[in-house]
Write a protein that holds these residues in place. Structure first.
Motif, PDB file in Angstrom:
ATOM      1  N   HIS A 140       0.695  -1.394   0.347  1.00 27.44           N
ATOM      2  CA  HIS A 140       0.233  -0.014   0.343  1.00 27.44           C
ATOM      3  C   HIS A 140       1.175   1.362  -0.044  1.00 27.44           C
ATOM      4  O   HIS A 140       1.852   0.773   0.763  1.00 27.44           O
ATOM      5  CB  HIS A 140      -1.210  -0.529   1.649  1.00 27.44           C
TER       6      HIS A 140
ATOM      7  N   GLY B 202      -2.015   5.914  -0.751  1.00 24.61           N
ATOM      8  CA  GLY B 202      -3.749   6.499  -1.153  1.00 24.61           C
ATOM      9  C   GLY B 202      -4.171   6.060   0.083  1.00 24.61           C
ATOM     10  O   GLY B 202      -4.101   6.143   1.403  1.00 24.61           O
TER      11      GLY B 202
ATOM     12  N   SER C 185      -0.859   5.432  -6.376  1.00 26.37           N
ATOM     13  CA  SER C 185      -0.870   4.400  -5.636  1.00 26.37           C
ATOM     14  C   SER C 185       0.169   3.655  -5.775  1.00 26.37           C
ATOM     15  O   SER C 185       1.690   4.017  -6.331  1.00 26.37           O
ATOM     16  CB  SER C 185      -2.584   3.558  -5.671  1.00 26.37           C
TER      17      SER C 185
ATOM     18  N   TYR D 190      -2.297  -1.686  -5.213  1.00 21.26           N
ATOM     19  CA  TYR D 190      -3.846  -1.920  -5.292  1.00 21.26           C
ATOM     20  C   TYR D 190      -4.862  -0.826  -6.054  1.00 21.26           C
ATOM     21  O   TYR D 190      -5.658   0.006  -5.392  1.00 21.26           O
ATOM     22  CB  TYR D 190      -4.456  -1.814  -4.040  1.00 21.26           C
TER      23      TYR D 190
ATOM     24  N   GLU E 163      -8.561   0.419  -4.800  1.00 17.99           N
ATOM     25  CA  GLU E 163      -8.990   0.848  -3.709  1.00 17.99           C
ATOM     26  C   GLU E 163      -7.937   1.718  -2.893  1.00 17.99           C
ATOM     27  O   GLU E 163      -8.329   2.804  -2.694  1.00 17.99           O
ATOM     28  CB  GLU E 163      -8.690  -0.546  -2.491  1.00 17.99           C
ATOM     29  N   GLU E 164      -6.804   2.369  -3.529  1.00 21.40           N
ATOM     30  CA  GLU E 164      -5.706   3.105  -3.103  1.00 21.40           C
ATOM     31  C   GLU E 164      -6.196   4.557  -4.095  1.00 21.40           C
ATOM     32  O   GLU E 164      -5.843   5.633  -3.263  1.00 21.40           O
ATOM     33  CB  GLU E 164      -4.616   2.903  -3.496  1.00 21.40           C
TER      34      GLU E 164
END
Length: 288
Positions: free
Chosen positions: A180, A183, A266, A269, A272-273
């Motif tokens: 991750h 983000g 990001s 991901y 989602e990010e």
């Protein structure tokens, strides 16, 4: 965690594929990666549903879709078999032609689907991947360390299944948090859903077969080559291993005739990010 879409399970040969359908307009198929389910699109799908009929699926072996017991060849989890599932879902929903976007493993399924059925796929978007064939052909120390799970999950003798099965929640959270890039934080409800689905030993076994297939039968299928005829959009995380390691567009130009794309803010991901940026890029690509 359920999206505000209509859910159903579609029979496609030997398996049943869990899917959610929402919106109106031209059809778009969205496929997830490892170790997620269709829920990875929970930010992006409602945005796209304003302009498209959005179909979200759990790949075979993942989420609430069927999980066939892997054979020694892992043919059940070849990207060709997984792509046939997705084609079957779209046809049963009444869509002969459709756009496709796939993140991670879903991008690899989308690549195979577009190669095998160019008459069905009108446009393909791949998120944070380069082709499997290119990845293995250019694997080095950095890849081995950064993507160690490719080799760990493909190991035999039940090793990854037993180790992951001891604490699947730790495995899921560790894999996701390590990739991750600052983000939007992961939604705890989405993480809970991934853990719920991955706590099924059959899901762990299936996902290992997915990676074993990538290192064996998928490479056999990829050896025949083929250039994609439809437009391709490649999106990747500017902080991801893919973004740091490859000239993503140049790589994809060896596999497709019409390539565009960009890095998003990001790590791995993207949906989602960086959901706003992901949705905007997909909407523009799929309407052009």
């Amino acid at each position: 965690m359920r999206l505000p879409f209509d859910y159903q399970r579609v029979d496609v040969g030997e398996v049943r594929i869990n899917c959610a359908v929402g919106g109106s307009g031209p059809p778009v198929l969205l496929m997830h990666g490892y170790p997620q389910t269709h829920v990875i699109w929970h930010h992006v799908a409602p945005m796209l549903a304003k302009d498209f009929t959005v179909v979200l699926t759990d790949l075979r072996g993942y989420g609430d879709s069927s999980k066939p017991t892997p054979s020694p060849s892992n043919v059940e989890y070849s990207k060709r078999a997984m792509a046939e599932d997705q084609l079957g879902v779209m046809r049963q929903l009444g869509f002969a032609e459709f756009r496709v976007a796939g993140h991670d493993r879903g991008g690899r399924v989308g690549h195979r689907l577009a190669l095998d059925h160019p008459e069905a796929v009108t446009a393909l978007a791949v998120l944070d991947i380069v082709p499997t064939k290119h990845t293995f052909e250019h694997a080095d120390k950095d890849f081995g360390l950064g993507y160690f799970h490719w080799f760990f999950l493909a190991a035999g003798n039940g090793i990854p299944e037993r180790l992951i099965g001891k604490d699947p929640e730790f495995w899921i959270k560790a894999r996701m948090r390590s990739r991750h890039g600052g983000g939007i934080p992961f939604d705890p409800a989405a993480i809970d859903e991934y853990v719920r689905c991955f706590s099924d030993p059959a899901a762990i076994s299936a996902s290992c077969a997915d990676y074993r297939a990538a290192a064996t039968i998928d490479l056999e299928h990829d050896a025949s080559g083929g250039t994609l005829s439809m437009p391709l959009l490649a999106l990747w995380g500017e902080h991801s291993f893919v973004g740091r390691t490859y000239d993503v567009l140049e790589v994809w130009r060896s596999y497709a005739g019409q390539v565009a794309g960009a890095a998003l803010p990001s790590d791995h991901y993207l949906p989602e990010e960086a959901p706003q940026e992901t949705a905007a890029a997909l909407r523009k690509f799929f309407t052009s």
